[in-house]
Design an enzyme around this catalytic site. Structure first.
Site, mmCIF file in Angstrom:
data_model
loop_
_atom_site.group_PDB
_atom_site.id
_atom_site.type_symbol
_atom_site.label_atom_id
_atom_site.label_comp_id
_atom_site.label_asym_id
_atom_site.label_seq_id
_atom_site.Cartn_x
_atom_site.Cartn_y
_atom_site.Cartn_z
ATOM 1 N N LYS A 1 13.119 21.443 7.049
ATOM 2 C CA LYS A 1 14.449 21.019 7.492
ATOM 3 C C LYS A 1 15.550 21.522 6.561
ATOM 4 O O LYS A 1 16.574 22.030 7.020
ATOM 5 C CB LYS A 1 14.467 19.494 7.619
ATOM 6 C CG LYS A 1 15.676 18.898 8.278
ATOM 7 C CD LYS A 1 15.353 17.571 8.950
ATOM 8 C CE LYS A 1 14.612 16.630 8.040
ATOM 9 N NZ LYS A 1 15.402 16.198 6.869
ATOM 10 N N THR B 1 15.287 24.062 4.491
ATOM 11 C CA THR B 1 15.271 25.521 4.614
ATOM 12 C C THR B 1 16.032 25.956 5.856
ATOM 13 O O THR B 1 16.795 26.936 5.830
ATOM 14 C CB THR B 1 13.815 26.031 4.675
ATOM 15 O OG1 THR B 1 13.114 25.556 3.521
ATOM 16 C CG2 THR B 1 13.755 27.548 4.700
ATOM 17 N N ARG C 1 21.971 16.787 0.305
ATOM 18 C CA ARG C 1 21.825 15.749 -0.713
ATOM 19 C C ARG C 1 21.308 16.368 -2.011
ATOM 20 O O ARG C 1 20.611 17.378 -1.996
ATOM 21 C CB ARG C 1 20.826 14.687 -0.259
ATOM 22 C CG ARG C 1 21.311 13.803 0.863
ATOM 23 C CD ARG C 1 20.212 12.869 1.326
ATOM 24 N NE ARG C 1 19.108 13.590 1.937
ATOM 25 C CZ ARG C 1 17.901 13.093 2.135
ATOM 26 N NH1 ARG C 1 17.621 11.863 1.743
ATOM 27 N NH2 ARG C 1 16.955 13.818 2.711
ATOM 28 N N LYS D 1 6.261 16.237 -4.133
ATOM 29 C CA LYS D 1 7.069 16.905 -3.114
ATOM 30 C C LYS D 1 7.701 18.192 -3.616
ATOM 31 O O LYS D 1 7.809 19.178 -2.903
ATOM 32 C CB LYS D 1 8.168 15.953 -2.621
ATOM 33 C CG LYS D 1 9.058 16.549 -1.543
ATOM 34 C CD LYS D 1 10.125 15.535 -1.125
ATOM 35 C CE LYS D 1 11.063 16.124 -0.079
ATOM 36 N NZ LYS D 1 11.916 17.191 -0.619
ATOM 37 N N ALA E 1 16.005 8.373 2.649
ATOM 38 C CA ALA E 1 16.219 8.037 4.057
ATOM 39 C C ALA E 1 15.303 6.934 4.547
ATOM 40 O O ALA E 1 15.592 6.291 5.554
ATOM 41 C CB ALA E 1 16.038 9.280 4.918
ATOM 42 N N PHE F 1 14.488 13.057 6.598
ATOM 43 C CA PHE F 1 13.286 12.767 7.383
ATOM 44 C C PHE F 1 13.519 13.057 8.869
ATOM 45 O O PHE F 1 14.264 13.952 9.229
ATOM 46 C CB PHE F 1 12.795 11.349 7.131
ATOM 47 C CG PHE F 1 12.297 11.123 5.727
ATOM 48 C CD1 PHE F 1 11.412 12.011 5.131
ATOM 49 C CD2 PHE F 1 12.729 10.031 4.987
ATOM 50 C CE1 PHE F 1 10.963 11.815 3.835
ATOM 51 C CE2 PHE F 1 12.279 9.823 3.689
ATOM 52 C CZ PHE F 1 11.387 10.718 3.116
ATOM 53 N N PHE G 1 6.091 30.067 11.663
ATOM 54 C CA PHE G 1 5.067 30.363 10.667
ATOM 55 C C PHE G 1 4.235 31.554 11.161
ATOM 56 O O PHE G 1 4.137 31.782 12.372
ATOM 57 C CB PHE G 1 4.163 29.143 10.446
ATOM 58 C CG PHE G 1 4.788 28.084 9.568
ATOM 59 C CD1 PHE G 1 4.412 27.966 8.234
ATOM 60 C CD2 PHE G 1 5.761 27.221 10.066
ATOM 61 C CE1 PHE G 1 4.996 27.003 7.417
ATOM 62 C CE2 PHE G 1 6.345 26.265 9.261
ATOM 63 C CZ PHE G 1 5.958 26.158 7.933
ATOM 64 N N TRP H 1 13.034 31.691 6.740
ATOM 65 C CA TRP H 1 12.262 31.704 5.485
ATOM 66 C C TRP H 1 11.956 33.144 5.090
ATOM 67 O O TRP H 1 12.082 33.517 3.920
ATOM 68 C CB TRP H 1 10.967 30.909 5.664
ATOM 69 C CG TRP H 1 10.123 30.845 4.421
ATOM 70 C CD1 TRP H 1 10.256 29.989 3.371
ATOM 71 C CD2 TRP H 1 9.014 31.700 4.094
ATOM 72 N NE1 TRP H 1 9.308 30.253 2.411
ATOM 73 C CE2 TRP H 1 8.522 31.300 2.823
ATOM 74 C CE3 TRP H 1 8.388 32.760 4.755
ATOM 75 C CZ2 TRP H 1 7.445 31.927 2.208
ATOM 76 C CZ3 TRP H 1 7.308 33.385 4.147
ATOM 77 C CH2 TRP H 1 6.847 32.962 2.877
#
Length: 661
Positions: free
Chosen positions: A112, A114, A136, A147, A366, A397, A485, A514
């Site tokens: 998200k 990215t 954020r 993470k 979140a 999220f 992907f 990406w």
């Protein structure tokens, strides 16, 4: 050429040290409009981030039209924006407002952040649109935990990536200091009230200045809350003085905890007051992670310095022994908190790999808070880009959590309304929602996620469709970003496009940002521009005049798809108390697992027939919401067996950070 747009015409030459070695030249796929070299084989995020030369941040600010006295530099590549910009640009019309959200998160990752960065690069560097992204600031807890950071990935990142993920300009440290000052004052005040008479407390709290007892403005406000309309200390009776000096905090009702921006499971529950001079004033309390502090939520929801101070004054930290709320203002600390936060309220200006502007500000979680960057950042961005521009802001999220709170809480306090929602989804994550096997760190992905499996994907696509329909309930057009992907097949992507449009999306676009940065999200950018022209009929899901239970049940049924809601005895009692105290007209901020639409993280896809259990309801009166706890929710993460910090180091010769992701 898109890069010739005055908003993004950055002409600093690429330094010679960044030129490829002869053996690397064959790996260069292309050179972007700002000089960024895209390799065919994408290296690690840190390597990519360090391969570019960021533009001096003062030049980014100048391209935005910021006056010299409206920007405070923190080194070469980050700066703070002064709130006076809003006054300077008060007559400028605002740009389009885009909220990026996602499907229910999985361990496979949806990308998200990215996608948010890639979309900004596409709109700004390739589609000639004045664009600012708003993200954020990440907590150092997850950065050093499992993470990792939150700067994006591949060729869609915020840079310098290490600055973004570590310290930035010190905002989170300021929150830690402010939060803990208030925590210290709570215990200190109880200690002093327990060991002193009313006269002694009055003598120490109300000093003599010029031979006269002096009441500071914050003390006069407390007198007014007590119903004492006097400003001259000499006119107070002994009874009024006694009421003034004694908060009579009930220790069992204290909700304010200390914070630290580190994952540390062993301070979740602690005992304080064990020192010999504390005279056995012992109580059990604990630590939360800093981004869970109400002060962080206030930073994100405040609209001005004055508004932030006002919200601080209303923070309820405990009840007194008669059941009345005890606030930060009662403890005399509001002004000091505001002073500690006076720089933190200024948003931070950074840039992407392709030198488009990014504002980074605030970082509430979140799942336990409202999970969005600051109102001030979005407002400044919308004014800066003007009527032809775009501000892309990310909600934490999935759409059931971050986006719902963006709409029902953030937009309610900001007065801003979104023009479109971008919903991020991936083939492999939706396969997991369709019943795919469990993913375990360190073990190769099961074949279901690497091979074409349309049946599994079709079943999991229901989660994406549910989120689209949820966004549509707010009256906002939706574009689905299918984050690509290498293992995705054309048939799988075609299926998801079909399912997205059937659910009501304006479009569903495959994005390869990406691998290809802004160019890989150019089609997504075009779809967003088109969707933003569709009339938005924005509406809240509930009215504030509804009861606490009604608002909770609206979210549970309309957003989560629950059959019913149950309440513990504690929650029932709290609902009654909050209604008596006048807190029942606040919006609701559900504290729920991010890993399922339900309360149970093991229920993937689109669970049905479940009852949402409300364990307790806490009040963040300064932030301006009540937050029901759905099941067990930890506000202090712990470190795993192998935290991310095992791979983080520094090259002592170059000073470059190694291993951050």
């Amino acid at each position: 050429h898109p890069a010739s747009h005055p908003f993004f015409c950055l002409t600093t030459p690429v330094p010679q040290r960044n030129q490829p070695m002869p053996e690397e030249k064959n790996n260069i796929a292309r050179v972007g409009p700002t000089g960024l070299k895209f390799l065919r084989k994408v290296p690690g995020d840190m390597v990519v981030a360090q391969s570019c030369t960021p533009e001096p941040i003062i030049k980014i600010a100048q391209k935005l039209g910021v006056n010299e006295d409206e920007v405070d530099l923190y080194g070469k590549h980050k700066a703070k924006l002064d709130l006076s910009i809003l006054e300077t640009l008060k007559n400028r019309k605002m740009g389009k407002y885009i909220c990026v959200t996602g499907i229910t998160p999985t361990p496979l990752g949806e990308g998200k952040s990215t996608t948010t960065v890639g979309l900004c690069q596409a709109l700004g560097a390739y589609l000639n649109k004045p664009t600012i992204g708003c993200l954020r600031q990440p907590s150092q807890g997850p950065t050093f935990g499992i993470k990792g950071g939150a700067a994006g990935g591949g060729y869609s990142q915020v840079v310098p990536m290490d600055d973004f993920n570590l310290h930035l300009t010190g905002d989170i440290h300021a929150i830690t200091a402010a939060n803990n000052l208030l925590a210290a004052q709570i215990d200190a005040r109880m200690f002093h009230e327990a060991t002193q008479s009313d006269k002694a407390l009055w003598r120490r709290l109300v000093p003599n200045r010029g031979g006269k007892a002096y009441l500071s403005p914050i003390m006069i406000r407390r007198l007014k809350r007590l119903g004492i309309e006097k400003t001259d200390a000499a006119h107070l009776t002994d009874e009024e003085k006694g009421r003034f000096v004694r908060l009579n905090i009930d220790p069992s009702t204290i909700t304010w905890r200390r914070v630290l921006d580190t994952n540390d499971r062993f301070i979740r529950k602690i005992i304080v007051g064990l020192g010999p001079k504390e005279k056995d004033k012992i109580r059990t309390t604990g630590f939360d992670i800093t981004v869970a502090s109400e002060i962080m939520a206030i930073l994100a929801l405040a609209t001005s310095l004055e508004d932030m101070r006002d919200r601080f004054s209303k923070m309820v930290v405990a009840l007194d022994k008669k059941g009345n709320a005890v606030t930060a203002d009662d403890l005399g600390v509001t002004g000091a908190l505001t002073v500690l936060m006076k720089e933190a309220i200024k948003p931070n200006l950074m840039q992407t790999l392709e030198k488009t502007p990014m504002i980074v500000h605030a970082g509430p979680f979140a799942n336990i808070a409202h999970g969005n960057s600051s109102i001030i950042a979005d407002h400044i961005g919308l004014k800066m880009v003007g009527p032809d521009g775009f501000v892309v802001t990310e909600a934490g999220f999935g759409a059931d959590i971050g986006m719902e709170k963006f709409m029902n809480i953030k937009c309610r306090y900001s007065g801003l309304t979104p023009d479109a929602v971008v919903l991020v989804a991936t083939v492999r994550a939706l396969k997991m929602h369709g019943g795919g096997p469990k993913v375990v760190a360190g073990i190769p992905l099961p074949k279901e996620y690497k091979d074409e499996n349309l049946a599994l994907l079709e079943k999991g696509a229901g989660n994406m469709q549910h989120m689209i329909k949820t966004a549509k309930k707010f009256g906002v057009p939706v574009v689905v970003a299918l984050n690509k992907f290498p293992t995705d097949t054309e048939s799988e992507l075609k299926l998801l496009k079909k399912k997205a449009v059937e659910a009501g999306a304006e479009d569903a676009v495959v994005a390869d940002h990406w691998q290809n940065g802004g160019l890989g999200a150019k089609e997504l950018g075009e779809a967003v521009i088109k969707a933003s022209k569709v009339e938005s009929k924005f509406k809240f899901l509930y009215d504030l005049d509804k009861s606490i239970k009604s608002k909770i049940e609206t979210i549970a049924k309309e957003v989560y798809g629950a059959k019913d809601v149950s309440y513990s005895k504690t929650a029932e009692r709290q609902i009654s108390n909050y209604t008596k105290l006048g807190f029942h007209k606040l919006p609701i901020c559900m504290a729920k697992t991010q890993y399922s639409l339900s309360h149970d993280p093991m229920l993937k896809g689109v669970p049905t027939g479940f009852t949402v259990p409300i364990r307790e309801i806490r009040a963040s009166i300064g932030a301006g919401f009540l937050y029901p706890l759905v099941g067990e929710m930890s506000t202090m993460p712990g470190l795993g067996t192998r935290p991310a910090f095992y791979d983080i180091d520094i090259d002592t010769k170059t000073g470059k950070v190694i291993g951050l992701s």
